[in-house]
Design an enzyme around this catalytic site. Structure first.
Site, short mmCIF file in Angstrom:
data_model
loop_
_atom_site.label_atom_id
_atom_site.label_comp_id
_atom_site.label_asym_id
_atom_site.label_seq_id
_atom_site.Cartn_x
_atom_site.Cartn_y
_atom_site.Cartn_z
N GLU A 1 52.98 28.63 50.99
CA GLU A 1 52.96 28.92 52.42
C GLU A 1 51.71 29.71 52.82
O GLU A 1 51.48 30.82 52.33
CB GLU A 1 54.20 29.74 52.80
CG GLU A 1 54.27 30.11 54.28
CD GLU A 1 55.49 30.95 54.62
OE1 GLU A 1 55.73 31.19 55.81
OE2 GLU A 1 56.20 31.37 53.69
N LEU B 1 45.19 37.42 35.22
CA LEU B 1 46.64 37.50 35.17
C LEU B 1 47.31 36.76 36.32
O LEU B 1 48.43 36.24 36.17
CB LEU B 1 47.09 38.97 35.16
CG LEU B 1 46.78 39.72 33.86
CD1 LEU B 1 47.05 41.21 34.02
CD2 LEU B 1 47.61 39.15 32.71
N GLY B 2 46.62 36.68 37.47
CA GLY B 2 47.18 35.93 38.59
C GLY B 2 47.36 34.47 38.24
O GLY B 2 48.41 33.87 38.48
N PHE C 1 52.49 36.55 47.06
CA PHE C 1 52.02 36.60 45.68
C PHE C 1 51.08 37.79 45.55
O PHE C 1 50.05 37.83 46.21
CB PHE C 1 51.29 35.29 45.33
CG PHE C 1 50.97 35.13 43.87
CD1 PHE C 1 51.80 34.39 43.05
CD2 PHE C 1 49.82 35.69 43.33
CE1 PHE C 1 51.50 34.22 41.69
CE2 PHE C 1 49.51 35.54 41.98
CZ PHE C 1 50.36 34.79 41.16
N GLN D 1 43.97 43.34 38.49
CA GLN D 1 43.20 42.20 38.99
C GLN D 1 41.91 42.03 38.19
O GLN D 1 41.44 42.96 37.54
CB GLN D 1 42.91 42.39 40.48
CG GLN D 1 44.15 42.30 41.36
CD GLN D 1 43.89 42.59 42.82
OE1 GLN D 1 42.74 42.69 43.25
NE2 GLN D 1 44.95 42.74 43.60
N GLY D 2 41.34 40.82 38.26
CA GLY D 2 40.10 40.54 37.55
C GLY D 2 40.28 40.26 36.07
O GLY D 2 39.30 40.20 35.33
N GLN D 3 41.53 40.08 35.62
CA GLN D 3 41.80 39.82 34.21
C GLN D 3 42.40 38.43 33.98
O GLN D 3 42.81 38.11 32.87
CB GLN D 3 42.77 40.88 33.67
CG GLN D 3 42.30 42.31 33.84
CD GLN D 3 43.36 43.32 33.42
OE1 GLN D 3 44.05 43.14 32.42
NE2 GLN D 3 43.49 44.39 34.19
#
Length: 418
Positions: free
Chosen positions: A271, A247-248, A236, A243-245
């Site tokens: 995993e 969105l993940g 992933f 990053q930091g928004q």
């Protein structure tokens, strides 16, 4: 060996630091579009250049690895001011090419740009099917399931996969020709004003791979040709500039929602997640469980097991993860003055810890056993409060329940680590 070469090698042996470069610093990554090139750094390079993450024999070494924001076609260029005349030096180009697709353009940036334009003129399209979309901060995003059985889909995976080595510790390439692997890619859609100017290309934000483990569905379904799977997230990645928004979590949550609609998927697992992914996953899953939580059945003293089993199956969560989420919700209720008592929650969590470590604890005397359990509980509680942070869940508080409890003064909030 010539005298000049002899002197060069002798000087190198006396000043090895001058000829030694950090591969993490030397590798420069870029994502480019028509307007700009965004630079970002790798986290790991040891899978490519060895455990020491150093390259010997070059001065002022720079390895430029660039990707187009849409097709992700790579470009590789290697520059240095001096190089030792030593046949034992690592061949940087050959080393990098082991992890890049065959169509990687080397050194000629104009040829790379031309090849990208040619690919786009040939009506390049995302090689897959859109499975979901969402909006965040006024920007539209789309999730595509990439067809790895298609030549273009497999090629896109080859272009992306080097990021697994650069950003996931102990990451490795998957066998993309195995039909049980899925690849999902997150794209940022262009803004409306960009489309009016002719810029209609989406940009790759991140991707994930997942493996479909076959699960025996029972003889009746098996005889009918029906199948069931446990889908396991393997890799992933959200590109550093995105990053930091949040969105993940959005990518994970919407992908999870898509899997919930797939009847053949019975369980969703991960995993070997790192701590960052684990935290993101916990917070996303917490919201899903809290949305279905029944306060009357989520009582630490006597939790309704029928509700637990039913909810866990509906949300396709594995037992270990669902247990963690229950404990997190119970501590959240303690933290926010919910209808649970701290002693009951502590006992509830300790019972699970005891069952998990029963074999090792049974041989201890009672005092030592209690001390071990308390130490384990305190460490877990601290970590749970860290995960909860400023998370807001749709759970009732005592004051909202009415009756006698509403007249009692609110409990003092516990200090937590955030």
């Amino acid at each position: 060996m010539s005298l000049a070469n002899s002197k060069q090698i002798s000087a190198a042996s006396l000043q090895p630091e001058v000829w030694t470069s950090s591969s993490n610093e030397s590798l420069k990554l870029f994502i480019t579009n028509a307007e700009q090139a965004v630079n970002f750094k790798p986290v790991f390079t040891y899978p490519i250049f060895g455990d020491a993450e150093t390259i010997y024999g070059y001065k002022n070494l720079n390895i430029f690895l660039c990707f187009d924001h849409y097709t992700f076609k790579p470009f590789l260029n290697i520059k240095f001011s001096e190089k030792l005349d030593d046949p034992e030096l690592v061949d940087i180009r050959a080393t990098m090419e082991k992890y890049l697709p065959e169509d990687t353009v080397f050194k000629d940036e104009v040829a790379w740009v031309d090849s990208i334009n040619e690919e786009k003129k040939a009506n390049y399209k995302i090689p897959g099917t859109r499975v979901d979309s969402f909006q965040r901060a006024g920007i539209d995003y789309e999730i595509y399931k990439i067809d790895l059985g298609d030549t273009a889909g497999l090629e896109l995976h080859k272009r992306l996969q080097i990021l697994v080595l650069l950003y996931i510790e102990a990451g490795s390439f998957i066998d993309a020709k195995d039909e049980l692997w899925d690849l999902y890619v997150l794209y940022e859609k262009p803004k409306v004003e960009d489309e009016e100017e002719g810029e209609e290309e989406p940009s790759i934000v991140g991707f994930t791979t997942a493996y479909n483990y076959w699960k025996y569905p029972g003889f009746e379904k098996f005889d009918k040709g029906e199948y069931e799977v446990r889908i396991k997230i393997s890799q992933f990645i959200i590109l550093p500039m995105y990053q930091g928004q949040g969105l993940g979590q959005s990518f994970y949550s919407h992908l999870y929602d898509y899997w919930l609609t797939q009847d053949h998927i019975k369980e969703i697992v991960v995993e070997d997640p790192n701590e960052g992914f684990d935290d993101m996953r916990d917070r996303a899953d917490l919201k899903k469980v809290a949305a279905q939580a029944d306060d009357e059945k989520m009582v630490a003293r006597d939790i309704d097991q029928e509700w637990v089993d039913k909810t866990r199956k509906e949300l396709k969560l594995e037992k270990r993860q669902f247990s963690r989420l229950l404990e997190l919700i119970l501590l959240y209720k303690v933290k926010h003055g919910g209808d649970v008592s701290k002693p009951d929650v502590r006992k509830f969590i300790k019972r699970r810890l005891y069952r998990k470590n029963k074999e090792g604890l049974e041989g201890l005397d009672e005092a030592t056993r209690k001390d071990k359990l308390q130490t384990a509980y305190q460490a877990l509680e601290e970590d749970y409060y860290r995960i909860l942070g400023d998370v807001k869940l749709p759970l009732k508080r005592k004051s909202e329940a009415g009756g006698d409890d509403a007249k009692k003064p609110a409990k003092k909030k516990l200090k937590t680590q955030t």
